[in-house]
Design a protein around this motif. Structure first.
Motif, mmCIF file in Angstrom:
data_model
loop_
_atom_site.group_PDB
_atom_site.id
_atom_site.type_symbol
_atom_site.label_atom_id
_atom_site.label_comp_id
_atom_site.label_asym_id
_atom_site.label_seq_id
_atom_site.Cartn_x
_atom_site.Cartn_y
_atom_site.Cartn_z
ATOM 1 N N LEU A 71 0.869 -1.180 0.000
ATOM 2 C CA LEU A 71 0.000 0.000 0.000
ATOM 3 C C LEU A 71 0.898 1.220 0.000
ATOM 4 O O LEU A 71 1.731 1.384 0.886
ATOM 5 N N LYS A 72 0.718 2.071 -0.976
ATOM 6 C CA LYS A 72 1.632 3.183 -1.204
ATOM 7 C C LYS A 72 0.940 4.533 -1.078
ATOM 8 O O LYS A 72 -0.276 4.621 -1.039
ATOM 9 N N GLU A 73 1.741 5.570 -1.068
ATOM 10 C CA GLU A 73 1.261 6.946 -1.160
ATOM 11 C C GLU A 73 1.815 7.516 -2.458
ATOM 12 O O GLU A 73 2.977 7.310 -2.785
ATOM 13 N N TYR A 74 0.983 8.224 -3.193
ATOM 14 C CA TYR A 74 1.423 8.818 -4.445
ATOM 15 C C TYR A 74 0.466 9.931 -4.855
ATOM 16 O O TYR A 74 -0.616 10.087 -4.293
ATOM 17 N N GLU A 75 0.884 10.668 -5.852
ATOM 18 C CA GLU A 75 0.029 11.707 -6.418
ATOM 19 C C GLU A 75 -0.613 11.165 -7.682
ATOM 20 O O GLU A 75 0.065 10.641 -8.561
ATOM 21 N N PHE A 76 -1.930 11.272 -7.746
ATOM 22 C CA PHE A 76 -2.692 10.779 -8.884
ATOM 23 C C PHE A 76 -3.273 11.966 -9.632
ATOM 24 O O PHE A 76 -3.766 12.914 -9.019
ATOM 25 N N GLN A 77 -3.214 11.917 -10.949
ATOM 26 C CA GLN A 77 -3.782 12.989 -11.771
ATOM 27 C C GLN A 77 -5.261 12.685 -12.006
ATOM 28 O O GLN A 77 -5.614 11.835 -12.814
ATOM 29 N N LEU A 78 -6.105 13.399 -11.282
ATOM 30 C CA LEU A 78 -7.547 13.178 -11.315
ATOM 31 C C LEU A 78 -8.180 14.058 -12.387
ATOM 32 O O LEU A 78 -8.054 15.282 -12.353
ATOM 33 N N GLU A 79 -8.859 13.421 -13.354
ATOM 34 C CA GLU A 79 -9.488 14.177 -14.440
ATOM 35 C C GLU A 79 -10.688 14.961 -13.913
ATOM 36 O O GLU A 79 -11.523 14.433 -13.176
ATOM 37 N N GLN A 80 -10.773 16.206 -14.319
ATOM 38 C CA GLN A 80 -11.857 17.099 -13.927
ATOM 39 C C GLN A 80 -12.940 17.102 -15.003
ATOM 40 O O GLN A 80 -12.741 16.603 -16.118
ATOM 41 N N ASP A 81 -14.088 17.699 -14.695
ATOM 42 C CA ASP A 81 -15.208 17.762 -15.648
ATOM 43 C C ASP A 81 -14.848 18.465 -16.945
ATOM 44 O O ASP A 81 -15.383 18.141 -18.004
ATOM 45 N N ASP A 82 -13.929 19.435 -16.882
ATOM 46 C CA ASP A 82 -13.559 20.194 -18.077
ATOM 47 C C ASP A 82 -12.447 19.530 -18.888
ATOM 48 O O ASP A 82 -11.961 20.090 -19.863
ATOM 49 N N GLY A 83 -12.028 18.316 -18.491
ATOM 50 C CA GLY A 83 -10.983 17.603 -19.213
ATOM 51 C C GLY A 83 -9.579 17.864 -18.686
ATOM 52 O O GLY A 83 -8.638 17.201 -19.100
ATOM 53 N N SER A 84 -9.431 18.837 -17.818
ATOM 54 C CA SER A 84 -8.120 19.104 -17.233
ATOM 55 C C SER A 84 -7.852 18.085 -16.115
ATOM 56 O O SER A 84 -8.734 17.302 -15.750
ATOM 57 N N PHE A 85 -6.632 18.107 -15.599
ATOM 58 C CA PHE A 85 -6.252 17.181 -14.544
ATOM 59 C C PHE A 85 -5.809 17.948 -13.313
ATOM 60 O O PHE A 85 -5.125 18.958 -13.415
ATOM 61 N N GLN A 86 -6.215 17.434 -12.161
ATOM 62 C CA GLN A 86 -5.874 18.031 -10.876
ATOM 63 C C GLN A 86 -5.091 16.993 -10.065
ATOM 64 O O GLN A 86 -5.543 15.854 -9.945
ATOM 65 N N PRO A 87 -3.930 17.364 -9.526
ATOM 66 C CA PRO A 87 -3.212 16.396 -8.698
ATOM 67 C C PRO A 87 -3.992 16.076 -7.426
ATOM 68 O O PRO A 87 -4.586 16.956 -6.811
ATOM 69 N N CYS A 88 -3.980 14.811 -7.068
ATOM 70 C CA CYS A 88 -4.712 14.332 -5.885
ATOM 71 C C CYS A 88 -3.800 13.377 -5.130
ATOM 72 O O CYS A 88 -3.280 12.420 -5.706
ATOM 73 N N LYS A 89 -3.605 13.623 -3.839
ATOM 74 C CA LYS A 89 -2.783 12.737 -3.027
ATOM 75 C C LYS A 89 -3.589 11.486 -2.682
ATOM 76 O O LYS A 89 -4.720 11.568 -2.209
ATOM 77 N N VAL A 90 -2.988 10.334 -2.931
ATOM 78 C CA VAL A 90 -3.613 9.054 -2.609
ATOM 79 C C VAL A 90 -2.760 8.355 -1.549
ATOM 80 O O VAL A 90 -1.563 8.175 -1.732
ATOM 81 N N ASN A 91 -3.384 7.989 -0.462
ATOM 82 C CA ASN A 91 -2.766 7.158 0.560
ATOM 83 C C ASN A 91 -3.564 5.859 0.553
ATOM 84 O O ASN A 91 -4.708 5.815 1.019
ATOM 85 N N GLU A 92 -2.978 4.812 -0.031
ATOM 86 C CA GLU A 92 -3.729 3.572 -0.230
ATOM 87 C C GLU A 92 -4.166 2.932 1.094
ATOM 88 O O GLU A 92 -5.243 2.336 1.153
ATOM 89 N N TRP A 93 -3.369 3.068 2.157
ATOM 90 C CA TRP A 93 -3.794 2.540 3.448
ATOM 91 C C TRP A 93 -5.067 3.239 3.912
ATOM 92 O O TRP A 93 -6.004 2.590 4.369
#
Length: 180
Positions: free
Chosen positions: A66-88
């Motif tokens: 289980l890792k921590e990383y930054e995920f590029q989350l697609e927004q409604d307008d097609g752009s991407f927003q960085p999102c921190k993911v902590n899998e635990w």
């Protein structure tokens, strides 16, 4: 009904093993108490036992952690927003019935899972492409089993939710009976 003095199949296997690896093995492989053999191997492609503090107690060879990383989350307008993911935190959130423990949803093993249901410490998840996971929470542990519909079990059937869920829940039941 089973004689209360006769140990269950899970307890026999676990008592004969050392350490937490045996719990992972019993999530991944189905034991037949009548024949005293494993009747189906490779029920889950990955499995793990964690303490409630996030410490891995045992994992299968294919468990990526289980890792921590930054995920590029697609927004409604097609752009991407960085999102921190902590899998635990995603696993714990899902185990507690949270459908969206982070902005990116439920993610672990670098995969997005969809929340199906959660009741009495058992959470069922699916994933796009045919697969999923079962998470069971006990007093001291989190058990995780993951299945993939494209992986063949030893009985020539494909991995599936029913077998995966059954194995994770059996081990969780045993641990609960042992006050874990």
């Amino acid at each position: 009904p089973q004689n209360p003095k006769t140990p269950s199949w899970v307890s026999v296997i676990i008592m004969a093993s050392n350490g937490w690896d045996s719990y992972v093995f019993n999530i991944q492989n189905k034991y037949n108490g009548k024949t005293a053999n494993y009747s189906i191997n490779n029920v889950c492609f990955a499995a793990a036992v964690y303490g409630l503090d996030g410490t891995p107690w045992a994992t299968s060879a294919d468990w990526a952690g289980l890792k921590e990383y930054e995920f590029q989350l697609e927004q409604d307008d097609g752009s991407f927003q960085p999102c921190k993911v902590n899998e635990w935190q995603c696993v714990m959130g899902a185990a507690n019935g949270n459908r969206k423990p982070c902005a990116a949803g439920i993610r672990f093993l670098n995969t997005k899972f969809m929340f199906i249901s959660s009741d009495d410490g058992v959470t069922y998840l699916s994933r796009q492409g045919g697969g999923g996971a079962c998470i069971c929470k006990t007093k001291q542990t989190i058990l995780i089993g993951c299945w993939d519909k494209n992986i063949v079990m030893s009985n020539k059937q494909m991995q599936n939710a029913g077998d995966c869920n059954d194995m994770v829940e059996r081990v969780a039941k045993f641990l609960k009976e042992q006050n874990f």
